[in-house]
Design an enzyme around this catalytic site. Structure first.
Site, mmCIF file in Angstrom:
data_model
loop_
_atom_site.group_PDB
_atom_site.id
_atom_site.type_symbol
_atom_site.label_atom_id
_atom_site.label_comp_id
_atom_site.label_asym_id
_atom_site.label_seq_id
_atom_site.Cartn_x
_atom_site.Cartn_y
_atom_site.Cartn_z
ATOM 1 N N ASP A 81 -2.465 9.550 -10.529
ATOM 2 C CA ASP A 81 -2.588 8.355 -11.518
ATOM 3 C C ASP A 81 -1.302 7.968 -11.914
ATOM 4 O OD1 ASP A 81 -5.354 7.897 -10.961
ATOM 5 O OD2 ASP A 81 -5.794 9.040 -12.761
ATOM 6 N N ASP A 132 1.026 -1.058 0.072
ATOM 7 C CA ASP A 132 0.070 0.077 0.025
ATOM 8 C C ASP A 132 0.754 1.133 0.026
ATOM 9 O OD1 ASP A 132 -2.561 1.211 0.287
ATOM 10 O OD2 ASP A 132 -1.973 2.064 1.968
ATOM 11 N N ASN A 164 -2.401 12.939 -3.733
ATOM 12 C CA ASN A 164 -3.447 13.379 -4.562
ATOM 13 C C ASN A 164 -3.968 14.853 -4.286
ATOM 14 O OD1 ASN A 164 -3.860 11.088 -6.394
ATOM 15 N ND2 ASN A 164 -5.037 10.222 -4.520
ATOM 16 N N GLU A 207 -4.793 2.498 -3.747
ATOM 17 C CA GLU A 207 -3.358 2.513 -4.186
ATOM 18 C C GLU A 207 -2.844 1.397 -3.519
ATOM 19 O OE1 GLU A 207 -4.660 4.728 -0.314
ATOM 20 O OE2 GLU A 207 -5.334 4.739 -2.534
#
Length: 613
Positions: A501, A484, A492, A528
């Site tokens: 992305d 993770d 973000n 993620e």
């Protein structure tokens, strides 16, 4: 085709030459030579003993009603061996024959006038026992002839050494043929029987062919069979009337209709032959040829009606002229269709060439331009018989051609159908391949992550139970690593989802670079969150792999649009499958290890604690 035209041209020239040579009979004579009736040689040369007298309208001889009323100064002419034939004229013709019986016994002969279409014929037989008179012709009831025979028969009885004079007065509104013969009863009966057989065969064959074509029409519905039956029936009835049979059997008491029937039946025949030719030759509708044939049909219909209105001498000339034009026209149209490649037209042309020659000769004989009408009649019947046979053979060839066309159409249709089936099969195969490819693409899309190209959660859910079952079955280790990204929400929030992305794609590239074995599977199963399935790998091996991935990721920052570098880290949890454990327990232990790694400060790998028994 040119050969047929050349032969017909030669034939027409010969006929015209023949008619031109029919000169007037020479030598005026006051006395006719006497014929010895008991001599077969003299009877054979009958026309050498015949005298005739032409009486134009207005002359005393024209108005004379009996031989006694003829002027003494009348200029009789000798036939000189020629048959008496005269084209259309209003004159009255008188014929005289002096007879003598040189034998020692009383004898019977028949004076026969072998032409049935005469309006008025009167015989005077003058001998030792007075004068006998027979008045007959088409303007009288048929039984006025005294003998039931289509031609005119006069019984001549002479005693031993007896002399007699036969005088005949002939008048008709059409052409005049006066073919005379003097025969014994035996010869007359033999000739009658022979002609009866000939005519019976001819008209019987016409009737059979007409009925056969009519049955073909009713069974197939093909129009030209009906028109052929119509043509043969009408032509046969016309020849039946021209031969005197119709007047003998059909309307013996209809004196006016005997003349009217001839041009009427001729026009009906031309109508029938036009309709048959138009149907058989497959004339294209609304073409120039079709308009010509329609015009001919209308002309024939008009002439049928005019036969009841016009005088016979005008109606017969008009009908005959139109009939010859129509026959010639059909012959030319047949040649054209033959040249266009229509194969049945070959036999049609051959049939019509004989008909054209027969019609010309028959017309010339009927109109008084050729002698021996009986021979011309037989020739016409032979021409019609040959035509009927050739026309029916042409129809057989046409049927064979149509049947071959149908077979070709059927074969072409079958071949075309096979080609279409093959094409459709090929198209179906292509469609199936495309569908299979689309299904594979769909399956790929359904099992792969669109952003990173890695497998997705569905693939994880499908594959992990299988790998667990396989590991339990063969005893090989199975390890799962869950990874993770650390603090990815902050990335973000700081740089936007597009950059996020980009970072996920960067992580996926690093995972693909380190996970290289064919059976190892890399999966993005969350935003993620990533997973690595490692069949045949121990927990220690999985730990080392995850540490290399984390080191590589930490040493490869991602560039932002403004040139800044962002370093990403990940936390990983590793768990190996133990006996008695299923896929849910395995995943849960790896997930617990991941959380421990995050709780211990992130950017590290934790191994799942052993299962307590």
């Amino acid at each position: 085709m040119l050969l047929y035209l050349r032969h017909l041209t030669i034939l027409a020239m010969l006929l015209l030459t023949t008619s031109a040579t029919m000169a007037a009979y020479p030598a005026k004579t006051a006395n006719c030579p006497t014929l010895d009736a008991s001599s077969p040689e003299q009877r054979e040369a009958l026309m050498d003993h015949v005298c005739y007298l032409s009486a134009p309208p207005g002359s005393p001889t024209h108005d004379a009603g009996t031989p006694a009323e003829l002027p003494a100064e009348a200029q009789w002419k000798a036939a000189n061996g020629h048959d008496l034939v005269f084209s259309h004229t209003n004159a009255v013709y008188w014929v005289r024959l002096n007879l003598h019986n040189s034998s020692d016994v009383r004898r019977l002969w028949y004076l026969k006038l072998n032409y049935p279409l005469l309006d008025e014929v009167t015989f005077w037989h003058s001998g030792n026992h007075g004068t006998a008179v027979i008045a007959t012709g088409d303007q009288h009831p048929f039984m006025s002839r005294g003998i039931d025979y289509r031609y005119f028969l006069l019984p001549v009885t002479l005693g031993s050494k007896e002399h007699a004079t036969i005088t005949v007065r002939v008048h008709s509104s059409g052409a005049l043929n006066v073919p005379l013969s003097l025969d014994t009863p035996e010869a007359t009966i033999a000739q009658s029987n022979h002609l009866t057989l000939t005519h019976g065969l001819f008209y019987g064959a016409l009737l059979v062919f007409a009925a056969f074509n009519l049955l073909l029409f009713f069974s197939s519905g093909t129009g030209y069979y009906f028109y052929n039956a119509f043509y043969m029936a009408s032509l046969g009835l016309f020849l039946f009337a021209m031969g005197g049979f119709a007047n003998q059997y059909f309307w013996p008491d209809s004196t006016g209709f005997a003349n009217t029937s001839i041009p009427m039946l001729m026009s009906i025949s031309t109508l029938a032959m036009t309709l048959f030719g138009r149907s058989f030759l497959e004339i294209r509708p609304d073409s120039a040829t079709d308009r010509v044939l329609k015009g001919q049909a209308l002309a024939s219909l008009s002439l049928i009606a005019m036969a009841f209105v016009l005088p016979y001498n005008k109606s017969i000339v008009l009908s005959t002229t139109v009939a010859l034009i129509i026959i010639g026209s059909l012959f030319v149209i047949g040649l054209i269709r033959w040249r266009q490649g229509y194969l049945p037209a070959k036999w049609y042309v051959m049939a019509w060439s004989g008909m054209l020659a027969g019609a010309l000769i028959y017309a010339l004989a009927a109109f008084g331009y050729l002698a021996d009408f009986l021979a011309r009649e037989i020739f016409m019947q032979a021409a019609v018989g040959a035509q009927v046979i050739l026309l029916n053979y042409a129809m057989v060839q046409r049927w064979r051609l149509l049947n071959q066309k149908l077979l070709n159409v059927e074969q072409n249709a079958r071949t075309e159908l096979e080609l279409k089936v093959h094409e459709r099969t090929a198209q179906l195969r292509n469609t199936m391949r495309e569908l299979e490819r689309a299904n594979r693409q769909l399956a790929t899309l359904s099992l792969n992550d669109a952003l990173t190209g890695l497998h997705n959660r569905r693939h994880l859910d499908n594959l992990l139970p299988e790998l667990c079952a396989e590991s339990r079955r063969n005893g090989q280790p199975l390890t799962i690593a869950l990874l993770d990204a650390d603090h990815f929400k902050a990335v973000n929030d700081a740089w936007g989802h597009d950059f996020g992305d980009q970072c996920l794609q960067h992580i996926a590239d690093i995972l693909r670079r380190h996970v290289k074995r064919p059976r190892d599977v890399t999966i993005r199963f969350g935003g993620e969150e990533f997973a690595i399935l490692l069949p045949g790998t121990s927990a220690d091996g999985a730990m080392r792999l995850c540490e290399r991935i984390l080191e590589d990721l930490a040493s490869a920052p991602v560039k932002t649009d403004n040139g800044k570098s962002v370093t990403l880290t990940m936390s990983a949890g590793v768990a190996g499958l133990v006996p008695g454990e299923d896929e849910r327990d395995l995943f849960r232990r790896a997930d617990d290890a991941l959380y421990r790694a995050k709780a211990a400060g992130r950017n590290r790998t934790e191994l799942s604690a052993p299962v307590q028994s």
